[in-house]
Design a protein around this motif. Structure first.
Motif, mmCIF file in Angstrom:
data_model
loop_
_atom_site.group_PDB
_atom_site.id
_atom_site.type_symbol
_atom_site.label_atom_id
_atom_site.label_comp_id
_atom_site.label_asym_id
_atom_site.label_seq_id
_atom_site.Cartn_x
_atom_site.Cartn_y
_atom_site.Cartn_z
ATOM 1 N N GLN A 40 6.457 120.031 19.277
ATOM 2 C CA GLN A 40 7.367 121.261 19.332
ATOM 3 C C GLN A 40 6.591 122.511 19.630
ATOM 4 O OE1 GLN A 40 8.609 120.854 15.196
ATOM 5 N NE2 GLN A 40 10.310 119.542 15.692
ATOM 6 N N PHE A 41 5.392 122.537 19.230
ATOM 7 C CA PHE A 41 4.585 123.755 19.737
ATOM 8 C C PHE A 41 4.346 123.652 21.356
ATOM 9 C CE2 PHE A 41 0.327 125.157 20.933
ATOM 10 C CZ PHE A 41 0.054 126.459 20.101
ATOM 11 N N LEU A 42 4.056 122.387 21.890
ATOM 12 C CA LEU A 42 3.813 122.420 23.302
ATOM 13 C C LEU A 42 5.184 122.814 23.969
ATOM 14 C CD1 LEU A 42 1.924 119.211 23.802
ATOM 15 C CD2 LEU A 42 0.952 121.716 24.078
ATOM 16 N N HIS A 43 6.378 122.634 23.517
ATOM 17 C CA HIS A 43 7.588 122.949 24.134
ATOM 18 C C HIS A 43 7.732 124.575 24.141
ATOM 19 C CE1 HIS A 43 11.833 122.624 25.185
ATOM 20 N NE2 HIS A 43 11.981 123.210 24.173
ATOM 21 N N ALA A 44 7.352 124.881 22.834
ATOM 22 C CA ALA A 44 7.183 126.468 22.934
ATOM 23 C C ALA A 44 6.441 127.359 23.605
ATOM 24 C CB ALA A 44 7.246 127.088 21.471
ATOM 25 N N HIS A 45 5.281 126.509 24.256
ATOM 26 C CA HIS A 45 4.370 127.415 24.835
ATOM 27 C C HIS A 45 3.912 126.869 26.313
ATOM 28 C CE1 HIS A 45 3.471 128.180 20.491
ATOM 29 N NE2 HIS A 45 3.181 129.411 20.995
ATOM 30 N N GLU A 46 4.360 125.802 26.699
ATOM 31 C CA GLU A 46 4.139 125.207 27.992
ATOM 32 C C GLU A 46 4.826 126.228 29.186
ATOM 33 O OE1 GLU A 46 7.486 121.496 28.028
ATOM 34 O OE2 GLU A 46 5.424 121.356 27.459
ATOM 35 N N ASP A 105 2.331 123.421 34.340
ATOM 36 C CA ASP A 105 1.022 122.941 33.494
ATOM 37 C C ASP A 105 0.908 121.576 33.454
ATOM 38 O OD1 ASP A 105 1.025 125.641 32.480
ATOM 39 O OD2 ASP A 105 1.555 125.377 30.437
ATOM 40 N N GLY A 106 -0.351 121.141 33.121
ATOM 41 C CA GLY A 106 -0.415 119.731 32.768
ATOM 42 C C GLY A 106 -1.335 119.310 31.692
ATOM 43 N N ILE A 107 -1.330 118.170 31.407
ATOM 44 C CA ILE A 107 -1.800 117.661 29.988
ATOM 45 C C ILE A 107 -2.809 116.334 30.346
ATOM 46 C CG2 ILE A 107 -0.224 115.784 29.646
ATOM 47 C CD1 ILE A 107 -0.396 116.437 26.680
ATOM 48 N N VAL A 108 -4.060 116.373 29.694
ATOM 49 C CA VAL A 108 -5.098 115.384 30.009
ATOM 50 C C VAL A 108 -5.135 114.777 28.556
ATOM 51 C CG1 VAL A 108 -7.509 115.224 30.267
ATOM 52 C CG2 VAL A 108 -6.192 116.521 31.662
ATOM 53 N N TYR A 109 -5.273 113.117 28.601
ATOM 54 C CA TYR A 109 -5.414 112.446 27.668
ATOM 55 C C TYR A 109 -7.010 112.099 27.827
ATOM 56 C CZ TYR A 109 -0.606 112.721 26.539
ATOM 57 O OH TYR A 109 0.732 113.135 26.388
ATOM 58 N N PRO A 110 -7.934 112.400 27.106
ATOM 59 C CA PRO A 110 -9.338 112.206 27.182
ATOM 60 C C PRO A 110 -9.626 110.715 26.396
ATOM 61 C CG PRO A 110 -9.090 113.766 25.646
ATOM 62 C CD PRO A 110 -7.773 113.437 26.105
ATOM 63 N N PRO A 125 9.191 113.458 23.321
ATOM 64 C CA PRO A 125 9.617 114.060 24.523
ATOM 65 C C PRO A 125 9.841 115.443 24.823
ATOM 66 C CG PRO A 125 11.613 113.055 23.932
ATOM 67 C CD PRO A 125 10.441 112.506 23.099
ATOM 68 N N GLU A 126 10.269 116.252 23.625
ATOM 69 C CA GLU A 126 10.471 117.503 23.727
ATOM 70 C C GLU A 126 9.373 118.372 24.383
ATOM 71 O OE1 GLU A 126 11.883 121.009 20.670
ATOM 72 O OE2 GLU A 126 10.847 119.141 19.852
ATOM 73 N N GLY A 127 8.170 118.116 23.986
ATOM 74 C CA GLY A 127 7.041 118.870 24.693
ATOM 75 C C GLY A 127 6.185 118.142 25.576
ATOM 76 N N LEU A 128 6.085 116.804 25.144
ATOM 77 C CA LEU A 128 4.939 115.981 26.026
ATOM 78 C C LEU A 128 5.658 115.502 27.369
ATOM 79 C CD1 LEU A 128 3.591 114.255 22.785
ATOM 80 C CD2 LEU A 128 2.395 115.990 24.292
ATOM 81 N N ALA A 129 6.618 115.146 27.406
ATOM 82 C CA ALA A 129 7.512 114.632 28.603
ATOM 83 C C ALA A 129 7.456 115.601 29.710
ATOM 84 C CB ALA A 129 8.632 113.951 28.402
ATOM 85 N N GLN A 130 7.570 116.874 29.201
ATOM 86 C CA GLN A 130 7.721 118.051 30.367
ATOM 87 C C GLN A 130 6.359 118.267 30.942
ATOM 88 O OE1 GLN A 130 10.844 118.992 30.926
ATOM 89 N NE2 GLN A 130 11.160 117.505 29.052
ATOM 90 N N ARG A 159 -2.956 125.511 34.223
ATOM 91 C CA ARG A 159 -3.314 125.629 32.636
ATOM 92 C C ARG A 159 -3.228 123.960 32.514
ATOM 93 N NH1 ARG A 159 -0.471 129.226 28.984
ATOM 94 N NH2 ARG A 159 1.223 127.450 28.922
ATOM 95 N N ILE A 160 -4.286 123.700 31.569
ATOM 96 C CA ILE A 160 -4.219 122.297 30.853
ATOM 97 C C ILE A 160 -4.401 122.163 29.463
ATOM 98 C CG2 ILE A 160 -5.815 120.049 30.913
ATOM 99 C CD1 ILE A 160 -6.970 121.021 33.615
ATOM 100 N N TRP A 161 -3.435 121.285 28.946
ATOM 101 C CA TRP A 161 -3.288 121.104 27.479
ATOM 102 C C TRP A 161 -3.964 119.626 27.228
ATOM 103 C CZ3 TRP A 161 -1.128 124.701 24.521
ATOM 104 C CH2 TRP A 161 -0.439 125.623 25.170
ATOM 105 N N VAL A 162 -4.569 119.707 26.126
ATOM 106 C CA VAL A 162 -5.020 118.344 25.452
ATOM 107 C C VAL A 162 -4.797 118.400 24.008
ATOM 108 C CG1 VAL A 162 -7.081 117.241 24.690
ATOM 109 C CG2 VAL A 162 -7.190 118.754 27.016
#
Length: 131
Positions: free
Chosen positions: A24-30, A34-39, A51-56, A91-94
């Motif tokens: 939900q946080f990512l959905h509000a701020h992405e 933007d991209g996401i990295v899974y380290p 999916p709300e924030g992560l699938a986008q 921008r990259i989210w982790v």
């Protein structure tokens, strides 16, 4: 054999409140692009569960989705490929669920850490922006 898989299946299928909050946080701020990295060596199926924030977000670390990899988790690209992909976003989210340390080794040198948020349940969300 089936009994051995039950705990793993439950861990993946039962909603995790802290991951829901992070999604939900990512959905509000992405932002678009933007991209996401899974380290991790494997990518968890969070984009399907939350999916709300992560699938986008564009998954920069994805090599093969679970179906193609014939496993529960997706596989990741090598670090040079990841760094090349990162140059295509601003921008990259982790999302960090376990205390494994700093994700900086998985982020291209052109980026710097802009902020870290700690969500309920101890999940951390990191934002990196291009310098």
């Amino acid at each position: 054999v089936v009994l051995l898989a039950v705990p793993t299946q439950l861990a993946v299928r039962v909603p995790v409140p802290s991951l829901m909050v992070a999604s939900q946080f990512l959905h509000a701020h992405e932002r678009p692009g933007d991209g996401i990295v899974y380290p991790y060596s494997l990518v968890p199926p969070w984009n399907v569960a939350y999916p709300e924030g992560l699938a986008q977000l564009r998954d920069l670390s994805l090599r093969q989705d679970p179906g193609a990899a014939e496993r529960l988790y997706s596989t990741t690209v090598p670090l040079p490929v990841l760094e090349h992909r990162e140059m295509g976003v601003r921008r990259i989210w982790v999302v960090q669920t376990k205390p494994w340390g700093n994700p900086a080794p998985y982020i291209a040198p052109a980026f710097h850490r802009a902020h870290i948020w700690t969500m309920r349940g101890g999940v951390k969300v990191w934002l990196y922006t291009r310098s």
